[in-house]
Scaffold this motif. Structure first.
Motif, mmCIF file in Angstrom:
data_model
loop_
_atom_site.group_PDB
_atom_site.id
_atom_site.type_symbol
_atom_site.label_atom_id
_atom_site.label_comp_id
_atom_site.label_asym_id
_atom_site.label_seq_id
_atom_site.Cartn_x
_atom_site.Cartn_y
_atom_site.Cartn_z
ATOM 1 N N VAL A 156 0.828 -1.198 0.000
ATOM 2 C CA VAL A 156 0.000 0.000 0.000
ATOM 3 C C VAL A 156 0.869 1.256 0.000
ATOM 4 O O VAL A 156 0.643 2.193 -0.778
ATOM 5 N N VAL A 157 1.900 1.259 0.863
ATOM 6 C CA VAL A 157 2.716 2.462 0.995
ATOM 7 C C VAL A 157 3.478 2.750 -0.300
ATOM 8 O O VAL A 157 3.498 3.889 -0.776
ATOM 9 N N THR A 158 4.083 1.700 -0.902
ATOM 10 C CA THR A 158 4.836 1.945 -2.131
ATOM 11 C C THR A 158 3.894 2.348 -3.266
ATOM 12 O O THR A 158 4.252 3.177 -4.094
ATOM 13 N N TRP A 159 2.680 1.765 -3.268
ATOM 14 C CA TRP A 159 1.698 2.181 -4.287
ATOM 15 C C TRP A 159 1.420 3.674 -4.143
ATOM 16 O O TRP A 159 1.398 4.418 -5.121
ATOM 17 N N ALA A 160 1.209 4.111 -2.880
ATOM 18 C CA ALA A 160 0.909 5.520 -2.641
ATOM 19 C C ALA A 160 2.084 6.403 -3.049
ATOM 20 O O ALA A 160 1.906 7.437 -3.705
ATOM 21 N N VAL A 161 3.310 5.977 -2.683
ATOM 22 C CA VAL A 161 4.488 6.770 -3.048
ATOM 23 C C VAL A 161 4.595 6.904 -4.552
ATOM 24 O O VAL A 161 4.848 7.990 -5.087
ATOM 25 N N TYR A 162 4.347 5.796 -5.263
ATOM 26 C CA TYR A 162 4.493 5.827 -6.716
ATOM 27 C C TYR A 162 3.423 6.701 -7.357
ATOM 28 O O TYR A 162 3.726 7.577 -8.154
ATOM 29 N N THR A 163 2.143 6.477 -6.986
ATOM 30 C CA THR A 163 1.071 7.201 -7.681
ATOM 31 C C THR A 163 0.971 8.650 -7.245
ATOM 32 O O THR A 163 0.600 9.511 -8.040
ATOM 33 N N LEU A 164 1.267 8.939 -5.968
ATOM 34 C CA LEU A 164 1.061 10.303 -5.486
ATOM 35 C C LEU A 164 2.322 11.158 -5.565
ATOM 36 O O LEU A 164 2.242 12.373 -5.708
ATOM 37 N N LEU A 165 3.491 10.519 -5.449
ATOM 38 C CA LEU A 165 4.719 11.326 -5.441
ATOM 39 C C LEU A 165 5.511 11.249 -6.735
ATOM 40 O O LEU A 165 5.895 12.265 -7.302
ATOM 41 N N LEU A 166 5.774 10.003 -7.206
ATOM 42 C CA LEU A 166 6.693 9.869 -8.340
ATOM 43 C C LEU A 166 6.007 10.145 -9.670
ATOM 44 O O LEU A 166 6.497 10.929 -10.478
ATOM 45 N N VAL A 209 9.685 -8.476 -0.614
ATOM 46 C CA VAL A 209 9.019 -7.202 -0.327
ATOM 47 C C VAL A 209 9.191 -6.218 -1.482
ATOM 48 O O VAL A 209 8.217 -5.663 -2.010
ATOM 49 N N LEU A 210 10.460 -6.028 -1.913
ATOM 50 C CA LEU A 210 10.682 -5.135 -3.054
ATOM 51 C C LEU A 210 10.034 -5.731 -4.305
ATOM 52 O O LEU A 210 9.494 -5.007 -5.142
ATOM 53 N N GLY A 211 10.060 -7.060 -4.406
ATOM 54 C CA GLY A 211 9.468 -7.734 -5.562
ATOM 55 C C GLY A 211 7.996 -7.431 -5.711
ATOM 56 O O GLY A 211 7.545 -7.020 -6.784
ATOM 57 N N ILE A 212 7.233 -7.557 -4.620
ATOM 58 C CA ILE A 212 5.791 -7.334 -4.738
ATOM 59 C C ILE A 212 5.517 -5.858 -5.030
ATOM 60 O O ILE A 212 4.602 -5.530 -5.789
ATOM 61 N N ALA A 213 6.344 -4.962 -4.467
ATOM 62 C CA ALA A 213 6.142 -3.540 -4.738
ATOM 63 C C ALA A 213 6.285 -3.260 -6.232
ATOM 64 O O ALA A 213 5.478 -2.538 -6.823
ATOM 65 N N ILE A 214 7.319 -3.853 -6.857
ATOM 66 C CA ILE A 214 7.553 -3.602 -8.281
ATOM 67 C C ILE A 214 6.507 -4.302 -9.138
ATOM 68 O O ILE A 214 6.022 -3.741 -10.127
ATOM 69 N N ILE A 215 6.123 -5.524 -8.743
ATOM 70 C CA ILE A 215 5.103 -6.250 -9.506
ATOM 71 C C ILE A 215 3.784 -5.477 -9.491
ATOM 72 O O ILE A 215 3.107 -5.356 -10.506
#
Lengths: 214, 197
Positions: B53-63, B115-121
């Motif tokens: 959830v957190v990496t999704w938010a960082v990607y869609t809202l910040l990056l 952990v990094l894998g699921i974030a990227i997937i």
């Protein structure tokens, strides 16, 4: 010569994959084709050498308390560089390596070498250590990929060069390949057998040494 | 994809350990007894669900709004490292028994490929927030399933007569190979047969 020792120890005696069992995810994940193994191996070699040099240069600047996060930032910057380079120049390899390419960041070999070697040694030694360990990793990947691709699909895929498509066909096996070796279970089987062979050799050496002592 | 389809996909069809080989190091390292395997599995599940959830938010809202997609690897690993620290602090404060059970495994998780894998997937597959959460949860559950099964096998293996060269890690790999063979029974057609796609 001290430098030569740093270079060769990663190849066999302290081979990161077979002896230290580090960085297993890419080892098993990308070794379905020889070309992928070469691409992965050299990407790790690149990241490992440059991050070793960088960390060794900065070893007196980085405070001890925040060293692990700093290493991770340095490593992931180099991983981003190699990701962009592959995306731009070898897009087929970029797609084939997929999620395993950004995952070089969490490859235990790189952080392990940074922590165990580069932050204590000179720049030159660290560079040699990085090259040696990277080559050791590449050789391990290459060996597993060769076994898996030859047995599993009867071909050896290298990179296309001019007229040549880059695929070597092996006559008898190609007609009747052992398909399962290229699939997920084959990776685990081949890895298990290679480690067992390694153990067998070590045991034999140990028992020979014992006999000589008697 | 519906949420049930995502759960089935990441627990069985592309099980993180037995099919995608993400998180192999703890799978071999921490599977010697079933208690620690369960602890590791729970800790990983916990972190993958939150990190998704957190990496999704960082990607869609910040990056993504600033066109910084190429920074995702750097951003994600930092977010995950910070997140693991925060989770460790919070658990220690609110639930000491849970901390006792998971505590020693949490620091190891930062460098767990899963952990990094699921974030990227999640990003590659264009999942939404809820889908990312369930993908993370399912990936963690799949990891737990595999590592707990493996630890039970290895406890039995200790008593079995195994050739000297195969003792320990090699036989663990061979057992994992047999488990992976069994997991090959789950493939994409399962989703079609269940009318989930």
């Amino acid at each position: 010569m001290a430098n030569k020792k740093e270079l060769t120890k990663g190849l066999f005696k302290e081979n990161p994959t077979f002896v230290l069992l580090l960085g297993l995810c890419p080892t098993l994940g990308v070794t379905t084709m020889v070309s992928n193994a070469i691409g992965m191996g050299f990407s790790v070699l690149f990241v490992l050498t440059l991050s070793n040099i960088m960390i060794s240069l900065l070893r007196n600047v980085i405070p001890d308390d925040v060293r692990i996060p700093s290493y991770i930032v340095i490593i992931s910057s180099f991983v981003t560089i190699i990701e962009m380079l592959l995306h731009a120049f070898v897009p087929s390899l970029y797609t084939a390596l997929g999620v395993y390419l950004p995952l070089i960041v969490v490859n235990c070999i790189i952080l392990g070498r940074a922590e165990a070697f580069a932050n204590k040694n000179t720049v030159g030694d660290s560079a040699y250590d990085g090259i040696g360990m990277g080559l050791g990793f590449t050789i391990a990947l290459l060996l597993i990929a060769l076994i898996r691709e030859v047995l599993g699909s009867g071909t050896i895929t290298l990179f296309p060069l001019g007229e040549w498509s880059g695929v070597i066909h092996i006559p008898l096996i190609e007609a009747n390949p052992i398909r399962v070796i290229t699939l997920a279970p084959g990776a685990l089987l081949v890895m298990g057998c290679i480690i067992a062979f390694n153990n067998y050799r070590d045991n034999k050496k140990a028992s020979n040494a014992k006999r000589e002592n008697k | 994809m519906s949420i049930i389809a995502i759960l089935i996909t990441y627990i069985f069809i592309s099980n993180f350990i037995l099919v995608q080989f993400l998180g192999m190091c703890p799978f071999i390292g921490v599977s010697k007894n079933s208690e620690s395997a369960l602890g590791m599995g729970m800790a990983v599940t916990f972190v993958t669900s939150i990190a998704s959830v957190v990496t999704w938010a960082v990607y869609t809202l910040l990056l993504a709004p600033f066109g910084l997609e190429y920074l995702r690897t750097v951003a994600f690993i930092l977010v995950i490292a910070a997140l693991v620290q925060v989770v460790e602090l919070v658990i220690r404060k609110i639930s000491p028994p849970l901390y006792k059970a998971l505590g020693i495994y949490l620091p190891l998780i930062t460098t767990n490929c899963a952990v990094l894998g699921i974030a990227i997937i999640n990003i590659d597959q264009d999942y939404g927030c809820l889908q990312s959460f369930f993908a993370g949860l399912a990936a963690g559950l799949g990891f737990t399933l595999a590592i707990v099964l493996m630890s039970n096998i290895r406890e039995k293996l200790d008593l079995a007569p195994v050739r000297k060269s195969f003792k320990g890690v090699p036989i663990a790999f061979i057992s994992a190979c047999l488990m992976a063979l069994a997991f090959m029974a789950f493939d994409k057609s399962l989703l079609t047969n269940l009318h989930l796609v």
